[in-house]
Design a protein around this motif. Structure first.
Motif, PDB file in Angstrom:
ATOM      1  N   HIS A  88     -28.989  29.719 -12.587  1.00 56.25           N
ATOM      2  CA  HIS A  88     -29.516  29.096 -13.908  1.00 56.25           C
ATOM      3  C   HIS A  88     -28.560  28.149 -14.521  1.00 56.25           C
ATOM      4  O   HIS A  88     -29.058  27.606 -15.553  1.00 56.25           O
ATOM      5  N   ARG A  89     -27.673  27.731 -13.814  1.00 60.09           N
ATOM      6  CA  ARG A  89     -26.706  26.689 -14.321  1.00 60.09           C
ATOM      7  C   ARG A  89     -26.873  25.365 -13.837  1.00 60.09           C
ATOM      8  O   ARG A  89     -26.373  24.414 -14.045  1.00 60.09           O
ATOM      9  N   LEU A  90     -27.963  25.267 -12.979  1.00 58.76           N
ATOM     10  CA  LEU A  90     -28.389  23.966 -12.464  1.00 58.76           C
ATOM     11  C   LEU A  90     -29.464  23.257 -13.178  1.00 58.76           C
ATOM     12  O   LEU A  90     -29.704  23.693 -14.514  1.00 58.76           O
ATOM     13  N   SER A  91     -29.719  22.186 -12.831  1.00 59.79           N
ATOM     14  CA  SER A  91     -30.482  21.317 -13.558  1.00 59.79           C
ATOM     15  C   SER A  91     -32.098  21.478 -12.829  1.00 59.79           C
ATOM     16  O   SER A  91     -32.195  22.223 -12.146  1.00 59.79           O
ATOM     17  N   GLY A  92     -32.883  20.967 -13.905  1.00 57.07           N
ATOM     18  CA  GLY A  92     -34.397  21.098 -13.295  1.00 57.07           C
ATOM     19  C   GLY A  92     -34.507  20.657 -11.947  1.00 57.07           C
ATOM     20  O   GLY A  92     -35.512  21.348 -11.183  1.00 57.07           O
ATOM     21  N   VAL A  93     -34.241  19.357 -11.715  1.00 53.74           N
ATOM     22  CA  VAL A  93     -34.409  19.038 -10.500  1.00 53.74           C
ATOM     23  C   VAL A  93     -33.617  19.790  -9.373  1.00 53.74           C
ATOM     24  O   VAL A  93     -34.411  19.868  -8.453  1.00 53.74           O
ATOM     25  N   GLU A  94     -32.512  20.275  -9.514  1.00 48.72           N
ATOM     26  CA  GLU A  94     -32.146  21.205  -8.455  1.00 48.72           C
ATOM     27  C   GLU A  94     -32.923  22.376  -8.243  1.00 48.72           C
ATOM     28  O   GLU A  94     -32.918  22.889  -7.120  1.00 48.72           O
ATOM     29  N   ILE A  95     -33.230  23.263  -9.506  1.00 50.08           N
ATOM     30  CA  ILE A  95     -34.057  24.145  -9.241  1.00 50.08           C
ATOM     31  C   ILE A  95     -35.595  23.854  -8.479  1.00 50.08           C
ATOM     32  O   ILE A  95     -35.886  24.622  -7.664  1.00 50.08           O
ATOM     33  N   GLY A  96     -36.126  22.845  -8.957  1.00 45.93           N
ATOM     34  CA  GLY A  96     -37.297  22.220  -8.109  1.00 45.93           C
ATOM     35  C   GLY A  96     -37.191  22.165  -6.774  1.00 45.93           C
ATOM     36  O   GLY A  96     -37.924  22.548  -5.930  1.00 45.93           O
ATOM     37  N   TYR A  97     -36.105  21.701  -6.430  1.00 52.18           N
ATOM     38  CA  TYR A  97     -35.705  21.445  -5.065  1.00 52.18           C
ATOM     39  C   TYR A  97     -35.676  22.763  -3.986  1.00 52.18           C
ATOM     40  O   TYR A  97     -36.179  22.983  -3.299  1.00 52.18           O
ATOM     41  N   MET A  98     -34.943  23.572  -4.863  1.00 49.03           N
ATOM     42  CA  MET A  98     -34.833  25.111  -4.114  1.00 49.03           C
ATOM     43  C   MET A  98     -36.166  25.797  -4.139  1.00 49.03           C
ATOM     44  O   MET A  98     -36.503  26.366  -3.064  1.00 49.03           O
ATOM     45  N   ALA A 119     -38.534  21.866 -16.805  1.00 44.98           N
ATOM     46  CA  ALA A 119     -37.999  20.982 -16.410  1.00 44.98           C
ATOM     47  C   ALA A 119     -37.902  20.844 -14.934  1.00 44.98           C
ATOM     48  O   ALA A 119     -37.470  19.872 -14.176  1.00 44.98           O
ATOM     49  N   ALA A 120     -38.506  21.859 -14.336  1.00 46.01           N
ATOM     50  CA  ALA A 120     -38.274  22.023 -12.824  1.00 46.01           C
ATOM     51  C   ALA A 120     -39.419  21.232 -11.949  1.00 46.01           C
ATOM     52  O   ALA A 120     -39.100  21.289 -10.736  1.00 46.01           O
ATOM     53  N   GLY A 121     -40.550  20.577 -12.614  1.00 48.97           N
ATOM     54  CA  GLY A 121     -41.515  20.151 -12.134  1.00 48.97           C
ATOM     55  C   GLY A 121     -42.536  20.998 -11.545  1.00 48.97           C
ATOM     56  O   GLY A 121     -42.965  21.933 -12.292  1.00 48.97           O
ATOM     57  N   ALA A 122     -42.975  20.850 -10.197  1.00 47.87           N
ATOM     58  CA  ALA A 122     -44.083  21.706  -9.791  1.00 47.87           C
ATOM     59  C   ALA A 122     -43.431  23.027  -9.480  1.00 47.87           C
ATOM     60  O   ALA A 122     -42.369  23.151  -9.011  1.00 47.87           O
ATOM     61  N   LEU A 123     -44.291  23.891  -9.956  1.00 47.54           N
ATOM     62  CA  LEU A 123     -44.084  25.243  -9.815  1.00 47.54           C
ATOM     63  C   LEU A 123     -44.972  26.269  -9.038  1.00 47.54           C
ATOM     64  O   LEU A 123     -46.359  25.858  -9.080  1.00 47.54           O
ATOM     65  N   PRO A 124     -44.490  27.306  -8.474  1.00 54.19           N
ATOM     66  CA  PRO A 124     -45.330  28.284  -7.957  1.00 54.19           C
ATOM     67  C   PRO A 124     -46.120  29.068  -9.488  1.00 54.19           C
ATOM     68  O   PRO A 124     -45.812  28.764 -10.408  1.00 54.19           O
TER      69      PRO A 124
END
Length: 508
Positions: A88-98, A119-124
């Motif tokens: 949870h300390r990552l950025s939205g871009v990094e979360i979106g990548y994972m 901020a994570a972009g496309a989500l399930p």
């Protein structure tokens, strides 16, 4: 961990049959017994199935340490799906990548992660933990049964993303067997009782948070209290108030606690075991805890080993305060020989190879990297250089951190250990930078507690190290870049050193 075979119920359900009324999880004003945990996990698993989660699907979790992390983990396992806790300390871009990398079919998140999710972009499909009670009540009203997916020891349970200090992070696949055997290894190494009360202060998206103390305590029927945010003074107060018996931590946490103003006055007598790992600890920090009578044990491990490889013992740690101990009971260690085969450790440091039922199944969707990480298909290449003295393990450095200066091997960790001998030094890190004459030279970044001159530091190094090991450049800085688990981000320091000290091509 889920059921070992079809039809026998989930792990919390089995624990509930043994000690149903004991407290399993506690946090603030919320307490769950083992029976209560089993009931909620069964209903939540049924709700996840209704939401479309199937065997083998990935269920991601985003949020701080909380009881809901455990509920989601166990419910996901009961569905035969794979739990993916995210940092949870990552950025939205990094979360979106994972999320894209693991192909998550559902993202569970707590309120503290709302902005990050946005901020994570496309989500399930997304489920907030605040909806848990409503989903569980729906299942109770419908009289639905939890899924009977059943799992074996070889089935994947968990995807843990590596810290990603270089390049893109990748997910280690940990099976139900990996987690079970790691728990057994812990219980063989130190005592855990059903009356224990543990704090979970290391983040649950990290292997230390889950595998060390936490799951072994729940396995034995003790109580675990997840802590959402680390505050050294608050943790010390909680140890005294609640009679905490143990916790696992990274060295930075131990250092912050023993430097807290309440350190000397806090009653630590309830602590029976404190484990730490993830990076080396300064001897003065280890001694501070040992001198307070705390049974402190250093462990060595990695995400790919679920995480335990070796650990100190209560009998031997006072004489070996900086050693990572001896191998766990069901884990084997060997050295990588010059012929690229496993060989017994000799007098010289060597890259550590590890095998055992706790060693992971490979990296998610990276078959070639998974294959390349093993020797003879059974020995995992740790990437760490280790020496073994009288059976006790000492981590020398990362293979990739090795500096070759004038044909001589320089291990940054050895240099760092000499630097932090000085009371004026808070922390430090040494990296290599290209040099036209020597190939590479060292650059030391040093954070001080009190005034320290460059000449005094250099004199100390020259008195304690071979001349070729002394860093060419000494830099005093306010802080060192660290990732979410407290490890120093050496890739950033190397880039900084290259900008400041690397030779410019074509320069005279």
């Amino acid at each position: 961990m889920g059921p070992a075979d079809t039809g026998l119920g989930s792990w919390p359900s089995r624990r509930a049959r043994i000690s149903p009324h004991r407290t399993a999880l506690v946090q603030a004003d919320r307490t769950l017994t083992y029976a209560g945990l089993a009931h909620r996990v069964d209903r939540l698993a049924a709700a996840l199935t209704r939401l479309g989660v199937r065997r083998g699907d990935r269920v991601a979790y985003l949020g701080v340490n909380d009881i809901t992390v455990f509920e989601t983990l166990f419910a996901t396992a009961l569905c035969g799906a794979i739990f993916v806790p995210l940092n949870h300390r990552l950025s939205g871009v990094e979360i979106g990548y994972m999320l894209a990398d693991c192909g998550a079919s559902l993202l569970v998140h707590s309120a503290d992660a709302d902005e990050l999710v946005a901020a994570a972009g496309a989500l399930p499909r997304v489920l907030r933990t605040s909806e848990f009670d409503a989903e569980i009540n729906t299942e109770i009203a419908a009289g639905g049964e939890p899924p009977a997916a059943g799992v074996t020891f070889d089935d994947p349970c968990l995807l843990l993303y590596t810290s990603g200090t270089t390049g893109k992070p990748k997910a280690a696949v940990l099976t139900h067997g990996n987690l079970t055997w790691n728990t057994v290894n812990q219980l063989a190494h130190f005592d855990v009782l059903s009356t224990d009360r543990a704090l979970c202060i290391a983040p649950l998206f990290h292997c230390v948070g889950l595998g060390q103390i936490t799951l072994p305590t729940l396995f034995k029927g003790g109580s675990v209290e997840p802590v959402a945010k680390f505050d050294p003074g608050v943790i010390l107060a909680r140890i005294e108030q609640a009679g905490i018996t143990g916790f696992s931590a990274v060295p930075t946490m131990l250092q912050m606690m023993c430097q807290d103003p309440s350190w000397d006055t806090t009653d630590l007598s309830s602590l029976t075991c404190v484990l730490y790992g993830g990076s080396p600890v300064q001897e003065r920090v280890a001694r501070a805890w040992l001198d307070r009578g705390v049974r402190l044990l250093q462990g060595y491990g990695m995400t790919e080993a679920s995480p335990g490889v070796s650990m100190g013992t209560h009998d031997g740690t006072p004489e070996h305060p900086l050693s990572a101990g001896v191998p766990h009971f069901f884990t084997d260690m060997a050295a990588l020989g010059h012929d690229e085969r496993a060989t017994p450790f000799g007098a010289e440091p060597a890259e550590l190879l590890v095998r055992g039922p706790n060693v992971f199944a490979g990296y998610w969707n990276r078959p070639q990297e998974s294959l390349d990480s093993f020797i003879d298909g059974e020995w995992f290449r740790s990437g760490d250089v280790v020496r073994v003295d009288d059976g006790w393990t000492h981590v020398v450095d990362r293979v990739k951190d090795l500096i070759i200066s004038g044909g001589e091997n320089v291990y940054p960790a050895e240099v760092e250990a000499v630097i932090v001998q000085l009371d004026e030094v808070e922390s430090c890190a040494v990296v290599g930078v290209p040099d036209e004459r020597w190939g590479e030279v060292g650059v030391a970044y040093v954070v001080t507690r009190t005034d320290l001159s460059e000449s005094a530091l250099r004199s100390h190094l020259e008195a304690n190290l071979a001349r070729y090991k002394v860093p060419r450049h000494l830099c005093f800085v306010d802080t060192l870049p660290r990732n979410a688990t407290g490890k120093i981000r050496r890739v950033e320091l190397r880039a900084m050193a290259a900008r400041s000290f690397a030779p410019v091509e074509g320069a005279e």
